[in-house]
Design a protein around this motif. Structure first.
Motif, short mmCIF file in Angstrom:
data_model
loop_
_atom_site.label_atom_id
_atom_site.label_comp_id
_atom_site.label_asym_id
_atom_site.label_seq_id
_atom_site.Cartn_x
_atom_site.Cartn_y
_atom_site.Cartn_z
N ARG A 17 -1.99 0.16 -10.15
CA ARG A 17 -2.31 1.00 -8.99
C ARG A 17 -3.83 1.01 -8.83
N ARG A 59 -7.16 2.06 -6.69
CA ARG A 59 -7.64 3.00 -5.67
C ARG A 59 -9.12 3.26 -5.86
N TYR A 68 0.83 -1.20 0.00
CA TYR A 68 0.00 0.00 0.00
C TYR A 68 0.86 1.24 0.00
N THR A 121 -3.66 3.59 -1.93
CA THR A 121 -3.52 2.93 -3.24
C THR A 121 -2.77 1.62 -3.09
#
Length: 182
Positions: free
Chosen positions: A114, A116, A80, A84
């Motif tokens: 990535r 998120r 992390y 993200t």
């Protein structure tokens, strides 16, 4: 080139997913037509694609193995960075394709994703950076967004490898082992 020529001639172009082959990475992200479920534990994130129950494991806070053997989904390690999830994947088998156009890659393929949440938690956005010096002249990015839905239990969508060409699309046959005559 061969796939493009086939498509331009008006023939149907089938993709390996239609023959029940795993799609690999980054195609796992850029081809979804069915729900993807995410399960997280302290040590890993598991992504389950409802299409044929394909499963991808992301191991958290560990380095890559010393000798990664190529596989359908490669070796994914994550960490992390704030809110993200950053996933680094190597060891992807060249049997998969990068996208729906059957773009090939080499075993040098390296994908960094990535993940998120955006839109007040209603959307999962994934930005994937793709590098493969054996296949591409420059790295490139793809973005996929998933809408969060409360669907309930995952339904069964089983697919089984087969050699049938039900719609006469000219599918390449799956290899068969020699067997003794009875």
């Amino acid at each position: 080139k061969k796939v493009n020529e086939r498509a331009l001639s008006g023939k149907v172009v089938s993709i390996p997913k239609e023959r029940c082959w795993p799609v690999g990475v980054p195609a796992f992200l850029v081809l979804p037509a069915t729900p993807v479920y995410f399960i997280q534990t302290p040590n890993e994130v598991v992504m389950i694609w409802m299409q044929d129950h394909q499963v991808r494991h992301v191991y958290l806070n560990v380095p890559h193995s010393a000798n990664v053997k190529p596989s359908w989904f490669g070796e994914s390690v994550g960490r992390y960075d704030g809110d993200t999830l950053v996933v680094d994947t190597i060891g992807l088998s060249a049997r998969t394709f990068v996208d729906n156009y059957q773009t090939p890659h080499t075993e040098q393929l390296h994908v960094v994703e990535r993940f998120r949440m955006v839109d007040a938690g209603k959307t999962l956005e994934v930005n994937a950076r793709v590098e493969d010096p054996g296949a591409f002249t420059t790295p490139w990015n793809a973005i996929q967004r998933y809408r969060r839905v409360e669907q309930g239990p995952m339904i069964e969508m089983a697919c089984a490898e087969n050699n049938e060409d039900h719609f006469h699309h000219g599918l390449d046959p799956m290899p068969q082992a020699d067997r003794p005559d009875f």
